[in-house]
Scaffold this motif. Structure first.
Motif, PDB file in Angstrom:
ATOM      1  N   UNK A   1      51.785  53.086  34.031  1.00  0.00           N
ATOM      2  CA  UNK A   1      53.053  53.479  33.383  1.00  0.00           C
ATOM      3  C   UNK A   1      52.806  54.419  32.206  1.00  0.00           C
ATOM      4  N   UNK A   2      51.739  54.156  31.447  1.00  0.00           N
ATOM      5  CA  UNK A   2      51.376  55.054  30.338  1.00  0.00           C
ATOM      6  C   UNK A   2      51.044  56.435  30.913  1.00  0.00           C
ATOM      7  N   UNK A   3      50.242  56.421  31.967  1.00  0.00           N
ATOM      8  CA  UNK A   3      49.834  57.660  32.648  1.00  0.00           C
ATOM      9  C   UNK A   3      51.063  58.467  33.096  1.00  0.00           C
ATOM     10  N   UNK A   4      52.024  57.779  33.702  1.00  0.00           N
ATOM     11  CA  UNK A   4      53.246  58.434  34.196  1.00  0.00           C
ATOM     12  C   UNK A   4      54.062  59.008  33.038  1.00  0.00           C
ATOM     13  N   UNK A   5      54.119  58.248  31.940  1.00  0.00           N
ATOM     14  CA  UNK A   5      54.854  58.725  30.760  1.00  0.00           C
ATOM     15  C   UNK A   5      54.191  59.974  30.179  1.00  0.00           C
ATOM     16  N   UNK A   6      52.862  59.972  30.100  1.00  0.00           N
ATOM     17  CA  UNK A   6      52.128  61.121  29.562  1.00  0.00           C
ATOM     18  C   UNK A   6      52.260  62.338  30.492  1.00  0.00           C
ATOM     19  N   UNK A   7      52.380  62.090  31.796  1.00  0.00           N
ATOM     20  CA  UNK A   7      52.601  63.196  32.743  1.00  0.00           C
ATOM     21  C   UNK A   7      53.916  63.914  32.418  1.00  0.00           C
ATOM     22  N   UNK A   8      54.932  63.109  32.051  1.00  0.00           N
ATOM     23  CA  UNK A   8      56.251  63.683  31.722  1.00  0.00           C
ATOM     24  C   UNK A   8      56.188  64.559  30.480  1.00  0.00           C
ATOM     25  N   UNK A   9      55.312  64.199  29.532  1.00  0.00           N
ATOM     26  CA  UNK A   9      55.254  64.930  28.254  1.00  0.00           C
ATOM     27  C   UNK A   9      54.085  65.925  28.215  1.00  0.00           C
ATOM     28  N   UNK A  10      53.452  66.147  29.385  1.00  0.00           N
ATOM     29  CA  UNK A  10      52.251  67.004  29.465  1.00  0.00           C
ATOM     30  C   UNK A  10      51.138  66.519  28.544  1.00  0.00           C
ATOM     31  N   UNK A  11      51.102  65.210  28.359  1.00  0.00           N
ATOM     32  CA  UNK A  11      50.032  64.620  27.530  1.00  0.00           C
ATOM     33  C   UNK A  11      50.266  64.720  26.039  1.00  0.00           C
ATOM     34  N   UNK A  12      51.420  65.283  25.633  1.00  0.00           N
ATOM     35  CA  UNK A  12      51.700  65.483  24.204  1.00  0.00           C
ATOM     36  C   UNK A  12      52.674  64.419  23.705  1.00  0.00           C
ATOM     37  N   UNK A  13      52.341  63.777  22.586  1.00  0.00           N
ATOM     38  CA  UNK A  13      53.259  62.852  21.923  1.00  0.00           C
ATOM     39  C   UNK A  13      53.657  63.477  20.590  1.00  0.00           C
ATOM     40  N   UNK A  14      54.961  63.694  20.408  1.00  0.00           N
ATOM     41  CA  UNK A  14      55.459  64.232  19.136  1.00  0.00           C
ATOM     42  C   UNK A  14      56.171  63.102  18.403  1.00  0.00           C
ATOM     43  N   UNK A  15      55.695  62.798  17.213  1.00  0.00           N
ATOM     44  CA  UNK A  15      56.153  61.611  16.490  1.00  0.00           C
ATOM     45  C   UNK A  15      56.780  62.018  15.152  1.00  0.00           C
TER      46      UNK A  15
END
Length: 328
Positions: free
Chosen positions: A211-225
């Protein structure tokens, strides 16, 4: 300070714990004698071989399979009771949000005395530790909290930089983290996802790796916080520098590229005694990794904690109240 090496234990052996072990390896003032992970622990009074431990952990899933190792479902409690350690770095994921306070209660209950250092992130987690202040003092434990990069290194820099001003207007911390592969820092990335809109600590903790992998796929591996619940605010408030509402923390994490997406910095804006509005900015070198900026300060604070204990100072302190000491 005596020439005796400070005996260090690591609780947690994910990406951060392993990096912490590597940082300790060349140090002459400290030696790694104890490590605990979820499935076991290793202890050797004359020192542990970090390369061997990492190899064992990767091959078999626990340091407990290595030299001086024990496989256990209760590794932290058993290690606390077995090992002769001066100080522990709690390189543990704070998931769930009560985890660090629960581990601290285990230390208090065990009768162990020494120094504890963490790299906690959340304000609410530090608030839980504050309720244990008296218990820690009675137990003879010196606990330094929020001793990573942020909170930690950048919070301490803000505390020092604030001295130029008669009044602080705001403290803004912006971080950039680049890692080649999120799986090396699973717990850290989950904690970051917990700050994203639509997520919380429980939801992030319950996510499977897929699920983490799938979420990171959606964001192209970028987390903006943005506007994260980060303990820099409570730490600067406790140190009397500014109100917690004047502190903001945010950043960008790239989980697929070791290059930092932006430079990590803290900007302190205030008014001088002459009435001038100005700002100090402290920027970390892009070549310093998250591991270097988290584990380095943690051990600097651990060394400071050992000196404080020798002077009879116990209880809970934060990275904004104490200067770290350089570990040779």
């Amino acid at each position: 300070m005596s020439k005796k090496k400070i005996r260090v234990g690591l609780l947690g052996f994910g990406g951060l714990g392993q990096a912490a072990g590597r940082i300790l390896q060349p140090k002459s003032e400290m030696k790694l004698v104890a490590v605990a992970d979820r499935h076991g622990y290793a202890y050797n009074q004359s020192g542990l071989d970090i390369d061997q431990l990492i190899q064992t952990y990767h091959d078999k899933g626990s340091t407990g399979y290595g030299e001086g190792g024990v496989i256990s479902d209760n590794s932290i409690a058993e290690l606390i009771n077995q090992a002769d350690v001066d100080g522990y770095f709690l390189a543990l994921p704070n998931l769930p949000n009560t985890f660090m306070a629960d581990v601290t209660r285990e230390f208090i209950k065990s009768g162990w005395q020494g120094v504890l250092v963490d790299a906690l992130k959340r304000t609410s987690a530090v608030e839980q530790l504050l309720t244990l202040q008296e218990d820690l003092q009675k137990a003879g434990i010196t606990y330094l909290t929020g001793c990573g990069a942020t909170p930690g290194l950048l919070t301490a820099a803000a505390a020092v930089a604030a001295q130029s001003f008669a009044e602080i207007h705001n403290v803004k911390i912006t971080f950039g983290v680049g890692i080649a592969n999120w799986e090396a820092y699973r717990a850290t990335i989950r904690e970051d996802i917990a700050h994203m809109p639509g997520f919380d600590v429980d939801k992030a903790n319950a996510m499977s790796d897929e699920e983490v992998e799938a979420f990171l796929d959606k964001t192209n591996g970028i987390l903006t916080l943005e506007n994260m619940e980060h303990a820099d605010d409570i730490m600067l408030e406790l140190a009397g520098i500014c109100d917690r509402t004047q502190v903001s923390v945010g950043g960008v994490v790239d989980t697929r590229n070791p290059k930092k997406p932006l430079s990590t910095n803290v900007k302190i804006t205030g008014r001088t005694f002459e009435g001038k509005i100005s700002a100090h900015t402290f920027t970390l070198g892009d070549e310093t990794s998250m591991a270097a900026n988290v584990c380095g300060p943690a051990f600097g604070y651990l060394k400071a904690g050992v000196q404080l204990r020798q002077k009879g100072i116990n209880g809970l302190l934060t990275a904004a109240e104490v200067m770290p000491l350089f570990v040779k």
